[in-house]
Every structure is written in C-alpha cells, then in structure tokens.
Design an enzyme around this catalytic site. Structure first.
Site, PDB file in Angstrom:
ATOM      1  N   PHE A  11       7.576   5.451  -3.368  1.00  0.00           N
ATOM      2  CA  PHE A  11       6.998   5.008  -4.642  1.00  0.00           C
ATOM      3  C   PHE A  11       5.502   5.346  -4.720  1.00  0.00           C
ATOM      4  O   PHE A  11       5.067   6.146  -5.570  1.00  0.00           O
ATOM      5  CB  PHE A  11       7.257   3.500  -4.779  1.00  0.00           C
ATOM      6  CG  PHE A  11       6.439   2.794  -5.811  1.00  0.00           C
ATOM      7  CD1 PHE A  11       6.365   3.275  -7.122  1.00  0.00           C
ATOM      8  CD2 PHE A  11       5.754   1.627  -5.486  1.00  0.00           C
ATOM      9  CE1 PHE A  11       5.614   2.607  -8.083  1.00  0.00           C
ATOM     10  CE2 PHE A  11       5.008   0.952  -6.439  1.00  0.00           C
ATOM     11  CZ  PHE A  11       4.928   1.450  -7.737  1.00  0.00           C
ATOM     12  N   GLY A  36      12.660   6.635   0.640  1.00  0.00           N
ATOM     13  CA  GLY A  36      12.149   7.523  -0.410  1.00  0.00           C
ATOM     14  C   GLY A  36      13.254   8.451  -0.891  1.00  0.00           C
ATOM     15  O   GLY A  36      14.357   8.456  -0.341  1.00  0.00           O
ATOM     16  N   ASN A  99       1.396   8.989  15.921  1.00  0.00           N
ATOM     17  CA  ASN A  99       1.562  10.433  15.670  1.00  0.00           C
ATOM     18  C   ASN A  99       0.640  10.914  14.562  1.00  0.00           C
ATOM     19  O   ASN A  99       0.022  11.983  14.668  1.00  0.00           O
ATOM     20  CB  ASN A  99       3.029  10.742  15.319  1.00  0.00           C
ATOM     21  CG  ASN A  99       3.944  10.598  16.523  1.00  0.00           C
ATOM     22  OD1 ASN A  99       3.514  10.804  17.658  1.00  0.00           O
ATOM     23  ND2 ASN A  99       5.192  10.228  16.290  1.00  0.00           N
ATOM     24  N   GLY A 102      -2.805  11.057  15.797  1.00  0.00           N
ATOM     25  CA  GLY A 102      -2.930  12.188  16.723  1.00  0.00           C
ATOM     26  C   GLY A 102      -3.169  13.490  15.959  1.00  0.00           C
ATOM     27  O   GLY A 102      -3.989  14.325  16.368  1.00  0.00           O
ATOM     28  N   LYS A 105      -6.724  13.469  14.669  1.00  0.00           N
ATOM     29  CA  LYS A 105      -7.689  13.760  15.756  1.00  0.00           C
ATOM     30  C   LYS A 105      -7.690  15.253  16.081  1.00  0.00           C
ATOM     31  O   LYS A 105      -8.755  15.886  16.172  1.00  0.00           O
ATOM     32  CB  LYS A 105      -7.300  12.939  16.991  1.00  0.00           C
ATOM     33  CG  LYS A 105      -8.167  13.165  18.202  1.00  0.00           C
ATOM     34  CD  LYS A 105      -7.830  12.128  19.284  1.00  0.00           C
ATOM     35  CE  LYS A 105      -8.534  12.475  20.580  1.00  0.00           C
ATOM     36  NZ  LYS A 105      -7.616  13.085  21.551  1.00  0.00           N
ATOM     37  N   ALA A 114      -2.082   3.151   4.972  1.00  0.00           N
ATOM     38  CA  ALA A 114      -1.580   2.206   3.969  1.00  0.00           C
ATOM     39  C   ALA A 114      -1.183   0.937   4.699  1.00  0.00           C
ATOM     40  O   ALA A 114      -0.151   0.873   5.359  1.00  0.00           O
ATOM     41  CB  ALA A 114      -0.385   2.796   3.240  1.00  0.00           C
ATOM     42  N   TYR A 145       7.681  -6.113   9.708  1.00  0.00           N
ATOM     43  CA  TYR A 145       6.775  -5.354   8.831  1.00  0.00           C
ATOM     44  C   TYR A 145       5.329  -5.807   9.057  1.00  0.00           C
ATOM     45  O   TYR A 145       4.429  -4.983   9.260  1.00  0.00           O
ATOM     46  CB  TYR A 145       7.185  -5.589   7.376  1.00  0.00           C
ATOM     47  CG  TYR A 145       6.396  -4.801   6.355  1.00  0.00           C
ATOM     48  CD1 TYR A 145       6.417  -3.408   6.362  1.00  0.00           C
ATOM     49  CD2 TYR A 145       5.667  -5.447   5.360  1.00  0.00           C
ATOM     50  CE1 TYR A 145       5.716  -2.681   5.397  1.00  0.00           C
ATOM     51  CE2 TYR A 145       4.977  -4.733   4.393  1.00  0.00           C
ATOM     52  CZ  TYR A 145       4.999  -3.355   4.418  1.00  0.00           C
ATOM     53  OH  TYR A 145       4.306  -2.638   3.464  1.00  0.00           O
ATOM     54  N   TYR A 159      -8.687   4.288  17.252  1.00  0.00           N
ATOM     55  CA  TYR A 159      -8.937   5.735  17.149  1.00  0.00           C
ATOM     56  C   TYR A 159     -10.307   6.007  16.530  1.00  0.00           C
ATOM     57  O   TYR A 159     -10.973   6.979  16.887  1.00  0.00           O
ATOM     58  CB  TYR A 159      -7.824   6.432  16.333  1.00  0.00           C
ATOM     59  CG  TYR A 159      -6.747   7.003  17.216  1.00  0.00           C
ATOM     60  CD1 TYR A 159      -5.904   6.163  17.947  1.00  0.00           C
ATOM     61  CD2 TYR A 159      -6.584   8.377  17.358  1.00  0.00           C
ATOM     62  CE1 TYR A 159      -4.924   6.683  18.773  1.00  0.00           C
ATOM     63  CE2 TYR A 159      -5.604   8.899  18.184  1.00  0.00           C
ATOM     64  CZ  TYR A 159      -4.780   8.050  18.890  1.00  0.00           C
ATOM     65  OH  TYR A 159      -3.817   8.573  19.718  1.00  0.00           O
ATOM     66  N   ARG A 186      12.778  -5.703  -4.738  1.00  0.00           N
ATOM     67  CA  ARG A 186      11.556  -6.427  -5.088  1.00  0.00           C
ATOM     68  C   ARG A 186      11.674  -7.026  -6.488  1.00  0.00           C
ATOM     69  O   ARG A 186      12.465  -6.576  -7.324  1.00  0.00           O
ATOM     70  CB  ARG A 186      10.342  -5.528  -4.960  1.00  0.00           C
ATOM     71  CG  ARG A 186       9.911  -5.480  -3.492  1.00  0.00           C
ATOM     72  CD  ARG A 186       8.713  -4.646  -3.279  1.00  0.00           C
ATOM     73  NE  ARG A 186       9.072  -3.257  -3.234  1.00  0.00           N
ATOM     74  CZ  ARG A 186       8.327  -2.312  -2.685  1.00  0.00           C
ATOM     75  NH1 ARG A 186       7.177  -2.634  -2.136  1.00  0.00           N
ATOM     76  NH2 ARG A 186       8.704  -1.058  -2.679  1.00  0.00           N
TER      77      ARG A 186
HETATM   78  N1  UDP Z   1      11.947 -12.684  -5.767  1.00  0.00           N
HETATM   79  C1  UDP Z   1      12.784 -13.351  -6.632  1.00  0.00           C
HETATM   80  N2  UDP Z   1      13.933 -12.727  -7.040  1.00  0.00           N
HETATM   81  C2  UDP Z   1      14.276 -11.459  -6.644  1.00  0.00           C
HETATM   82  C3  UDP Z   1      13.405 -10.775  -5.774  1.00  0.00           C
HETATM   83  C4  UDP Z   1      12.244 -11.401  -5.349  1.00  0.00           C
HETATM   84  O1  UDP Z   1      12.513 -14.499  -7.036  1.00  0.00           O
HETATM   85  O2  UDP Z   1      15.354 -10.972  -7.076  1.00  0.00           O
HETATM   86  C5  UDP Z   1      10.730 -13.368  -5.310  1.00  0.00           C
HETATM   87  C6  UDP Z   1      10.525 -13.359  -3.801  1.00  0.00           C
HETATM   88  O3  UDP Z   1      11.190 -14.441  -3.200  1.00  0.00           O
HETATM   89  C7  UDP Z   1       9.019 -13.468  -3.702  1.00  0.00           C
HETATM   90  C8  UDP Z   1       8.524 -12.737  -4.947  1.00  0.00           C
HETATM   91  O4  UDP Z   1       9.627 -12.670  -5.843  1.00  0.00           O
HETATM   92  O5  UDP Z   1       8.621 -14.820  -3.759  1.00  0.00           O
HETATM   93  C9  UDP Z   1       8.009 -11.339  -4.680  1.00  0.00           C
HETATM   94  O6  UDP Z   1       9.004 -10.695  -3.939  1.00  0.00           O
HETATM   95  P1  UDP Z   1       8.938  -9.149  -3.622  1.00  0.00           P
HETATM   96  O7  UDP Z   1      10.166  -8.822  -2.817  1.00  0.00           O
HETATM   97  O8  UDP Z   1       8.726  -8.392  -4.877  1.00  0.00           O
HETATM   98  O9  UDP Z   1       7.626  -8.935  -2.745  1.00  0.00           O
HETATM   99  P2  UDP Z   1       6.951  -9.755  -1.529  1.00  0.00           P
HETATM  100  O10 UDP Z   1       7.728 -10.995  -1.202  1.00  0.00           O
HETATM  101  O11 UDP Z   1       6.921  -8.785  -0.408  1.00  0.00           O
HETATM  102  O12 UDP Z   1       5.611 -10.091  -2.062  1.00  0.00           O
END
Ligand code: UDP
Length: 317
Positions: A11, A36, A99, A102, A105, A114, A145, A159, A186
């Site tokens: 994205f 991706g 990597n 590396g 460098k 990121a 994560y 580094y 998300r």
């Molecule tokens: N969330 C939700 N319904 C969904 C997906 C996510 O209510 O279908 C909520 C999730 O529990 C969180 C917020 O939305 O509190 C943001 O979630 P997202 O996965 O977008 O990102 P992150 O939690 O990594 O900030």
C-alpha cells in the site's frame, strides 16, 4: 537518484514508487508479494525508470549499480496479516532490516526505515511524542510486529552510530487510501467493503477505542520531506485528528450514501490499543509538514477508489 524500495508493491510502498518515478528518479521495487500485489505497480511496469524484483528481503540480495536511497517498507502491517505470518513478520523486521542496511552500507546509500506507532504499544502517554518509550506486550499477539519494528529501529540506529550509515526512521501512524486491500482486515477498508456490499459493519468492542487516520497523500509528502532531511532520530508521521472507531464506522455509513448496512459489535481483539494520537510537533517544526486532507475528503476518495477498482458499488444489501 537511484532508489530501492522494499515492500514497493504494498500500500504505502506503491505510492512511494509512483511519486519517485514521477519526480524523474529510477526505482527498483523489491517485494515477495505475500501481502503486496503486482497490480499496485502495474501502471509503472512499462516505465523505463521502474524495475520490479520479486524477492524476499529477509534473504540477502545483490543489487547491481549505484544506489542513493533505500526505503525499507517491506512487512505485513495489518493485525490479521501479521497474525497470519508471525515468523515472516519477525524475519523481515530483523533479517530483512539487516539485509537492507547491509546494502545501504555497501552502496553508501541513505536508508529510511518504515517504523510504526505500534512501537508505543497500548500507550500510557497521550498523545505520543517520539521521546515516549512505549508500553508493549512482547509475548502478546501484536508482539511479533511491535518487537520486530522496535528491533529494526535499534538496528538502524546501530548502523548509523557504528558504521556511519545515513539513516532515517519514520514512525507511521494509521494511514489509509487507495490500494489498501479490501481483505487486509484494517478498520477503514473493512468498513468500506462491508458498507458497499450491504453487510454489517463489524465494530470491535464498544468502538470507543480511538485512532488517528492519515490520508496516504499526506503521509507520502511527509516521508518525501524526511528523505531530504538530516534527521536520524525517529519522526512521527500521522494525522493528529483523533477519532473513536465507532465514529469512523458511522462516517463510512454516511459517505456510502446508498448503503443499507448497520453496525454490529464484535469482541475486542487482545491487546488492542485503547487510544492513539501522534504528537507531530517534530514533523511540523523540522519538516514543515502537516496533514492537509481531512477524514471527509480522504474517506470519500477511498470509497470512490474501492468502488471503482475493486468492482464494488453501493448496495442495498
Ligand atoms: N476494528 C474494528 N473492526 C474491524 C477492524 C478493526 O472495530 O473490522 C478496530 C480495531 O479493533 C482497532 C481499530 O479498529 O481498535 C483499528 O484497527 P486497525 O486494524 O485498522 O489498525 P490498528 O489496530 O493496527 O491500529
């Protein structure tokens, strides 16, 4: 410039590829396509200044020729994705960053990592400035994560300090816009897909947890400015306009005018941060950057894109 972007078919990575090619730079996009897709960069494929390499950056990579910048954006980034690929997530944050550093460098290239607001975990300081060390559960589901990115930051600074690599770290807060996958899990793409299909919008918990959502164009502008800066310490980029998730769901229903969808509540996932808002004082002061696109404009653009490109149209269920 010659720029290598890991995660370039994702994205954010694909928007960076597009911006840098448009500026006249040569871009090598490296991606193993686990989250991706080539579709994200298909419009660049025939461009003479764009090259796609299918490769997992957790494995060493030999790149021919000079490089000026390496932008390390490869990683699963949505909670369902990193729960599905926990070991790949840890590998790309650790071995992948090693990597990529590396290569930087060896080539004398600048390096930009990121990173993420997840380094702050479920924060006890609000809003979150870069100086806050965070509140992370290392062994919880999000740990794969959060800790991968925290390690990646530590490696990047090592580094820089030990080898003098010219590094930058951006801590990206929730962002959204065209090219998010409908099924990436998300909140924003999920709610929009549900509204366009006439399905219930699944709000987790009571929806009172907050996030601050930044539109992709604003984020790309901030990253571009950070590339040209000489800031080695982490910089937050995000929109400080904080909003409850229930409010986001309601707005999606409002902007998807013809939808017949309703809101349904589902259990809150473990370790879901209760609130999140970036302190962007540093970016405002040192990069002269601030977001310009509000939720109404950004959500409307995202809905329009998803309707058009994902073949979804407003539905009455
Ligand atoms: N969330 C939700 N319904 C969904 C997906 C996510 O209510 O279908 C909520 C999730 O529990 C969180 C917020 O939305 O509190 C943001 O979630 P997202 O996965 O977008 O990102 P992150 O939690 O990594 O900030």
């Amino acid at each position: 410039m010659n720029v290598l972007i890991t995660g370039g078919a994702g994205f954010i990575g694909s928007h960076l590829c597009e911006r840098l090619v448009a500026e006249g730079h040569h871009v090598i996009c490296v991606d193993n396509l686990i989250t991706g897709t080539r579709v994200n960069v298909s419009h660049l494929q025939s461009h003479g200044r764009f090259q796609f390499l299918e490769h997992n950056i957790s494995q060493p990579l030999d790149v021919e020729g000079p490089l000026d910048h390496i932008l390390h954006f490869a990683s699963p980034a949505s909670p369902p994705d990193y729960l599905k690929y926990p070991i790949q997530t840890l590998k790309v944050g650790s071995l992948g960053t090693l990597n990529a550093l590396g290569i930087a460098k060896a080539k004398g290239a600048k390096f930009l990592l990121a990173s993420t607001s997840e380094v702050y975990g479920d924060p006890q300081v609000h809003p979150q400035p870069e100086g806050y060390w965070g509140h992370v559960n290392p062994v919880g589901p999000r740990g794969v994560y959060d800790e991968a990115k925290r390690f990646a930051e530590a490696l990047t600074m090592a580094y820089h300090r030990e080898h003098g690599v010219d590094t930058r770290i951006v801590r990206i807060f929730n962002s959204y816009g065209p090219r998010m996958r409908l099924d990436d899990g998300r909140a924003i793409p999920t709610f929009i897909a549900q509204a366009l299909r006439g399905e219930p919008l699944t709000v987790y918990g009571d929806g009172s947890q907050t996030r601050s959502f930044c539109y992709i164009d604003d984020l790309i502008e901030g990253i571009r400015r950070l590339m040209d800066s000489d800031l080695h310490e982490p910089v937050n980029l995000g929109n400080p306009d904080e909003c409850a998730i229930l409010e986001i769901a309601k707005r999606v229903l409002t902007y998807c005018k013809e939808t017949a969808s309703r809101i349904e509540f589902r259990p809150l996932p473990q370790d879901d941060p209760k609130q999140r808002q970036p302190d962007v004082t540093k970016a405002k002061t040192l990069l002269k950057w601030q977001p310009a696109i509000d939720l109404e404009e950004g959500l409307s653009k995202t809905i329009a894109w998803l309707s058009r490109y994902a073949g979804l149209s407003p539905s009455r269920g």
